[in-house]
Scaffold this motif. Structure first.
Motif, PDB file in Angstrom:
ATOM      1  N   GLU A   1       0.771  -1.183   0.093  1.00 32.82           N
ATOM      2  CA  GLU A   1       0.014   0.178  -0.014  1.00 32.82           C
ATOM      3  C   GLU A   1       0.918   1.254  -0.016  1.00 32.82           C
ATOM      4  OE1 GLU A   1      -3.083   0.803   2.725  1.00 32.82           O
ATOM      5  OE2 GLU A   1      -3.385  -1.347   3.101  1.00 32.82           O
ATOM      6  N   LEU A   2       1.125   1.932  -1.105  1.00 31.95           N
ATOM      7  CA  LEU A   2       1.567   3.183  -1.086  1.00 31.95           C
ATOM      8  C   LEU A   2       0.791   4.330  -0.397  1.00 31.95           C
ATOM      9  CD1 LEU A   2       3.524   3.258  -4.535  1.00 31.95           C
ATOM     10  CD2 LEU A   2       4.327   2.984  -2.179  1.00 31.95           C
ATOM     11  N   GLY A   3       0.690   4.618   0.945  1.00 35.09           N
ATOM     12  CA  GLY A   3      -0.112   5.850   1.405  1.00 35.09           C
ATOM     13  C   GLY A   3       0.191   7.111   0.856  1.00 35.09           C
ATOM     14  N   ILE A   4      -0.682   7.672   0.362  1.00 34.12           N
ATOM     15  CA  ILE A   4      -0.701   9.265  -0.286  1.00 34.12           C
ATOM     16  C   ILE A   4      -0.852  10.209   0.717  1.00 34.12           C
ATOM     17  CG2 ILE A   4      -1.517  10.933  -1.969  1.00 34.12           C
ATOM     18  CD1 ILE A   4      -2.768   8.149  -3.589  1.00 34.12           C
ATOM     19  N   PRO A   5       0.065  10.744   1.187  1.00 38.41           N
ATOM     20  CA  PRO A   5       0.063  11.875   2.422  1.00 38.41           C
ATOM     21  C   PRO A   5      -0.991  12.777   2.168  1.00 38.41           C
ATOM     22  CG  PRO A   5       2.434  11.724   1.709  1.00 38.41           C
ATOM     23  CD  PRO A   5       1.576  10.758   0.642  1.00 38.41           C
ATOM     24  N   PHE A   6      -1.897  13.137   3.415  1.00 38.84           N
ATOM     25  CA  PHE A   6      -3.086  13.906   3.273  1.00 38.84           C
ATOM     26  C   PHE A   6      -3.003  14.529   4.611  1.00 38.84           C
ATOM     27  CE2 PHE A   6      -7.534  14.302   3.601  1.00 38.84           C
ATOM     28  CZ  PHE A   6      -8.009  15.186   2.665  1.00 38.84           C
ATOM     29  N   SER A   7      -3.422  15.874   4.764  1.00 38.70           N
ATOM     30  CA  SER A   7      -3.508  16.800   5.871  1.00 38.70           C
ATOM     31  C   SER A   7      -4.501  16.187   6.968  1.00 38.70           C
ATOM     32  CB  SER A   7      -3.648  18.042   5.501  1.00 38.70           C
ATOM     33  OG  SER A   7      -4.888  18.183   4.902  1.00 38.70           O
ATOM     34  N   ASP A   8      -5.454  15.500   6.441  1.00 44.86           N
ATOM     35  CA  ASP A   8      -6.624  15.064   7.541  1.00 44.86           C
ATOM     36  C   ASP A   8      -6.934  13.756   7.550  1.00 44.86           C
ATOM     37  OD1 ASP A   8      -8.318  14.995   9.577  1.00 44.86           O
ATOM     38  OD2 ASP A   8      -9.970  15.909   8.432  1.00 44.86           O
ATOM     39  N   PRO A   9      -6.009  12.625   7.609  1.00 48.89           N
ATOM     40  CA  PRO A   9      -6.244  11.255   7.432  1.00 48.89           C
ATOM     41  C   PRO A   9      -7.148  10.561   8.660  1.00 48.89           C
ATOM     42  CG  PRO A   9      -3.930  11.554   8.463  1.00 48.89           C
ATOM     43  CD  PRO A   9      -4.630  12.881   8.239  1.00 48.89           C
TER      44      PRO A   9
END
Length: 246
Positions: free
Chosen positions: A34-42
């Motif tokens: 799983e390549l996690g996509i950085p997000f400001s509100d996970p």
């Protein structure tokens, strides 16, 4: 043999590290990445993965980094994109599906896109032959589970408890597992709270485990070099793979 899915945060500490770690995890026995996509509100992730998200964003992560990493690793290890719906919606789901198809990415995991709302997008995924991973939880009644798993592709992500990743809670899952098995042969993987200590127990009755926070805790250790982080994460992955198949 039961499968191991590893979550890592794309671009932290940098994209080249992510590529090196991904390929090392492949050698350690990880079946899917799983390549996690950085997000400001996970919202589904606990403080460990949230911290890695924010650090990656502070260091300038962009979607171009995700594409570059995917181009390098997807031909060598089964790769999925894990991200929240806002970035996909903002740029266009079809745009990301086209890119995923080109790089060989096999599925998307979007934890804040409920099954009912995903229905509008599922034909687009089916057309590209890319899985939109379905979630089930202990709080789902049997009738809803039946609807969710009916057309599930690749695997079903069973949330081990209501809450966020890494919280380490424990709930009885037998009824949920039975409800899934009654309606589909699609593999069932369990996530949330899976680490070296819990993996063997949590893997009972399912086809695989999904591990994230246990790896990211090592990733965040500032006293380790990049090579030490890769070695420790890969060693942990190898141990978990062994434990779930004992």
């Amino acid at each position: 043999m039961k499968k191991l899915v590893a979550y890592i945060t794309t671009g932290y500490p940098d994209k080249n590290f992510t590529i090196d770690l991904a390929l090392s995890l492949k050698e350690a026995g990880v079946d899917s990445l799983e390549l996690g996509i950085p997000f400001s509100d996970p919202v589904a992730d606990g403080p460990v993965i949230e911290a890695a998200n924010l650090f990656a964003l502070e260091r300038g992560f962009s979607m171009a980094d995700l594409l570059e990493v995917s181009e390098a690793v997807a031909p060598r290890i089964d790769t999925l994109w894990m991200g929240y719906f806002n970035p996909f919606y903002h740029r266009g789901v079809d745009y990301f599906l086209q890119k995923a198809k080109g790089y060989g990415v096999s599925g998307f995991i979007i934890p804040d896109l409920p099954h009912e709302e995903a229905a509008a997008y599922r034909p687009m995924f089916d057309e590209k032959g890319i899985a939109l991973i379905e979630f089930v939880a202990p709080t789902d009644p049997p009738e809803r589970i039946a609807r969710i798993v009916k057309d599930a592709r690749k695997f079903i992500y069973m949330v081990a408890y209501a809450g966020i990743t890494g919280a380490g809670k424990s709930e009885s899952l037998e009824e949920t597992i039975d409800a899934v098995r009654a309606h589909t042969d699609t593999p069932l993987y369990i996530g949330f709270g899976v680490d070296e200590k819990t993996a063997k127990e949590k893997a009972r009755g399912v086809d695989g485990v999904i591990v994230g926070s246990a790896f990211i805790r090592i990733l965040l250790k500032e006293n380790l070099t990049k090579s030490q982080k890769i070695d420790k994460i890969s060693t942990l992955a190898r141990s978990i793979k062994e434990r779930i198949n004992e």
